[in-house]
Design a protein around this motif. Sequence first.
Motif, PDB file in Angstrom:
ATOM      1  N   LYS A 118     -58.901  17.173  34.047  1.00 47.67           N
ATOM      2  CA  LYS A 118     -59.271  16.396  35.233  1.00 47.67           C
ATOM      3  C   LYS A 118     -60.343  15.372  34.895  1.00 47.67           C
ATOM      4  N   GLN A 119     -61.394  15.823  34.221  1.00 51.53           N
ATOM      5  CA  GLN A 119     -62.478  14.912  33.854  1.00 51.53           C
ATOM      6  C   GLN A 119     -62.021  13.880  32.823  1.00 51.53           C
ATOM      7  N   ALA A 120     -61.139  14.285  31.914  1.00 44.00           N
ATOM      8  CA  ALA A 120     -60.617  13.345  30.918  1.00 44.00           C
ATOM      9  C   ALA A 120     -59.747  12.278  31.587  1.00 44.00           C
ATOM     10  N   SER A 121     -58.985  12.664  32.600  1.00 43.35           N
ATOM     11  CA  SER A 121     -58.167  11.694  33.337  1.00 43.35           C
ATOM     12  C   SER A 121     -59.061  10.683  34.044  1.00 43.35           C
ATOM     13  N   ARG A 122     -60.137  11.167  34.652  1.00 48.25           N
ATOM     14  CA  ARG A 122     -61.078  10.268  35.318  1.00 48.25           C
ATOM     15  C   ARG A 122     -61.767   9.350  34.303  1.00 48.25           C
ATOM     16  N   LEU A 123     -62.060   9.868  33.127  1.00 45.11           N
ATOM     17  CA  LEU A 123     -62.669   9.044  32.088  1.00 45.11           C
ATOM     18  C   LEU A 123     -61.707   7.947  31.635  1.00 45.11           C
ATOM     19  N   ALA A 124     -60.431   8.300  31.438  1.00 43.75           N
ATOM     20  CA  ALA A 124     -59.429   7.293  31.052  1.00 43.75           C
ATOM     21  C   ALA A 124     -59.308   6.215  32.128  1.00 43.75           C
ATOM     22  N   MET A 125     -59.360   6.614  33.394  1.00 46.33           N
ATOM     23  CA  MET A 125     -59.308   5.647  34.494  1.00 46.33           C
ATOM     24  C   MET A 125     -60.518   4.723  34.457  1.00 46.33           C
TER      25      MET A 125
END
Length: 205
Positions: free
Chosen positions: A90-97
């Motif tokens: 979840k946090q990695a997806s937000r970081l990629a965004m």
Amino acid sequence: MDDLLVYEKEYWSSHRYIAGIDEVGRGCLFGDVVAAAVILPQDLLLEDVDDSKKLSPKKREKLYDLIMEKAIAVGIGYADTATIDRINIKQASRLAMKRAVEQLDVAPDFLLVDAEKVDVGIPQLAVIKGDATSQSIAAASIIAKVTRDRLCQGEWDARYPEYGIAVHKGYATKLHREQLQALGPTPMHRKSFLGKLFAEEQTLF
């Protein structure tokens, strides 16, 4: 198609550059999660743009070229396997965004995000099922999907040809599971995911 502009039309009167943001690869066992941010011209209606999961690979490729041609700006962001294992998907997806937004050549003044929050100081709206209800988010989903698929079919498959990455794109298909059980994980496999999926397979670690 006009229904896909409902969110954009709501904010165009007060914002000039609205970026749609989405990610792909969240449920994969292998490889980076990839996000895209797309700013489209106001009132532009792109026929056939929709949630990337509803489109054929051929249609996605065609729309990718069209979006890249028509967009005011496109940004792409990545979070690699090590990051996913360290901070969770979840946090990695937000970081990629966040990284996708930071790659835009034109600064957006509003964000439409597919069911997430981006950690940037820009007004934003999290849209549930945004890739099916917002043209900007749908466009971002197509850019992210084609970008990741090209990595799977090119660089990543060439690096680990025995795993069939070009075929299953890193998802937990029968083929992928069988190759993992036979060969063990590569450095690009998400160990935090494999531990849940193959809890009994201690040889994977």
